[in-house]
Design a protein around this motif. Structure first.
Motif, PDB file in Angstrom:
ATOM      1  N   SER A 180      44.916  34.503  37.134  1.00 42.16           N
ATOM      2  CA  SER A 180      44.607  33.831  38.406  1.00 42.16           C
ATOM      3  C   SER A 180      43.631  34.540  39.134  1.00 42.16           C
ATOM      4  O   SER A 180      43.016  34.016  40.318  1.00 42.16           O
ATOM      5  N   ARG A 203      38.218  28.616  43.370  1.00 39.28           N
ATOM      6  CA  ARG A 203      38.767  29.762  44.233  1.00 39.28           C
ATOM      7  C   ARG A 203      37.759  30.729  44.711  1.00 39.28           C
ATOM      8  O   ARG A 203      36.726  30.648  44.266  1.00 39.28           O
ATOM      9  N   SER A 240      35.112  31.096  37.961  1.00 38.59           N
ATOM     10  CA  SER A 240      35.517  30.169  38.894  1.00 38.59           C
ATOM     11  C   SER A 240      34.807  29.051  39.264  1.00 38.59           C
ATOM     12  O   SER A 240      35.124  27.811  39.663  1.00 38.59           O
TER      13      SER A 240
END
Length: 442
Positions: free
Chosen positions: A317, A8, A251
């Protein structure tokens, strides 16, 4: 071949109010052609910029490249409350205090970071609007908060640290509001305009460093005895790499299941009408309960304003929705109205969230994580001073230097592994909700 690919890219929720007060920056220098460097740094926040400056202090001939996913000042470094704190500031504690021996070491290290930042501010011509060594106040609004202040004052007395307790009248004279019942002043904190400081640091460093903005790294791949960092348009081949992208290091797969991703939220008023609020024109208060509400009054570029920061959310997230920012904003409006009834009708011009990174056991994620790849992440809620410190340490480690700073980082435990999901999220969210409720009027 070892390859780390980003799952991400960073997403910044809401406008960074501090940055909006400044003149718009010039066009970004984007990495559009392949290049080389001795050291490549991912992230141009407190850690990344401090690492670059420290590298050049140690070796002025070094070729350093800095890669920032967005624009300098728009990321988390430009979204915090701007308190560069020297003293213990443990968010997990009732009163910020920790173990006395560890707190003495951390205070010494924090002051090394502040001295480093102060020299940078002087070298790059940053004024008091950007870097103001004026101290701060822990503000209380309840008997419990008053007790926290007294407990922390006693801890500071045992550490032989300067401090002064303020009564309700003194707090009203300073803040212009009768809301606070006591305060604890400590002189060593520097108040930053965080976006102005970060942009000033970046401008100064860019004279000797290749700084690329809007150039998010999407892959880190082993190439011979070095590394190739790929962006969406080109790549940089570097001998060494410093990860200064805080929680987004996960990430790429680093420190998997060992980092806690938390967002904090802030709102900034429109300029205040002249004479609408008494007291000093600039001040900053952190809450006596660490989970309470931080408030700053600012002046200078952008006019006189109030900044309110409250609410912590756990977001594995690494993203939050606009609705979540709006909900935090409604809380800020209530907190603002409680404190500043005389400013009824004053609207909020900017609302935003900022991503911070913690570990379960309160330690940084620091050191060499692969051959020639060094981490300077996870500042546990004190990103200004600890981020600066982490950048300094990573730079010294890259060049094989040893100092009190590198020895202190090397002696710390590794971040503890989190419980499996959904237990981690359920537990973290429940804990934050309970602590926020307990903080109450603080």
């Amino acid at each position: 071949m070892t390859t780390y690919r980003a799952r991400r890219l960073p997403r910044q929720p809401g406008p960074a109010g501090w940055n909006r007060l400044l003149a718009p920056p010039g066009p970004a220098r984007v990495l559009e052609a392949d290049a080389t460097a001795d050291v490549a740094i991912i992230g141009a926040g407190f850690a990344g910029l401090s690492a670059a400056r420290r590298l050049l202090q140690l070796d002025p001939g070094l070729k350093v490249a800095l890669l920032e996913a967005g624009r300098v000042g728009e990321g988390p470094a430009g979204r915090n409350s701007g308190f560069m704190i020297d003293l213990p500031h443990d968010l997990a504690s009732d009163s910020y205090a920790g173990a006395q021996g560890n707190d003495a070491l951390q205070t010494r290290l924090n002051r090394a970071a502040i001295a480093f930042a102060q020299k940078a501010a002087a070298d790059y011509g940053l004024g008091r609007d950007s870097f103001d060594p004026c101290g701060k106040i822990n503000a209380a609004a309840t008997p419990v908060g008053d007790r926290h202040n007294r407990d922390y004052a006693a801890h500071l007395a045992r550490m032989d640290e300067a401090h002064r307790l303020l009564d309700a009248a003194e707090m009203e004279a300073l803040t212009g509001t009768p809301y606070y019942t006591s305060g604890l002043f400590t002189p060593g904190t520097v108040m930053l305009q965080p976006a102005a400081y970060i942009r000033g640091l970046a401008d100064g460093i860019s004279r000797a460093v290749d700084l690329y903005e809007e150039s998010p790294v999407v892959e880190i791949a082993r190439e011979g005895d070095g590394w190739r960092l790929k962006t969406q348009r080109a790549s940089i081949r570097a001998d060494k790499v410093i990860l200064a992208n805080n929680g987004h290091a996960e990430s790429f797969g680093f420190f998997a299941r060992r980092l806690m991703h938390v967002f904090t939220y802030a709102s900034m008023t429109a300029p205040l009408a002249g004479g609408a609020l008494g007291g000093a024109t600039t001040w900053g208060v952190t809450p006596a309960d660490p989970m309470g509400t931080t408030v700053r009054r600012i002046a200078g570029t952008g006019g006189g304003r109030i900044v309110v920061r409250s609410r912590f959310t756990f977001n594995a997230s690494m993203e939050v929705s606009d609705a979540t920012v709006a909900a935090a904003g409604r809380l800020h409006d209530r907190k603002f109205a409680e404190r500043f009834q005389m400013l009824a009708g004053t609207g909020m011009e900017y609302r935003w969230a900022g991503h911070l990174c913690l570990s379960w056991n309160g330690v940084p994620a620091h050191g060499e994580v692969d051959d020639g790849v060094f981490s300077a992440i996870c500042q546990n809620g004190l990103g200004t001073s600890k981020g600066t410190l982490a950048g300094m340490s990573a730079a010294e480690m890259v060049l094989g230097q040893e100092s009190e700073v590198t020895r202190a980082f090397a002696a710390m435990d590794a971040p503890k592994r989190l419980p499996p999901e959904p237990l981690a999220s359920i537990g973290a969210k429940a804990t934050l909700t309970w602590k926020e409720w307990r903080a109450g009027r603080e």
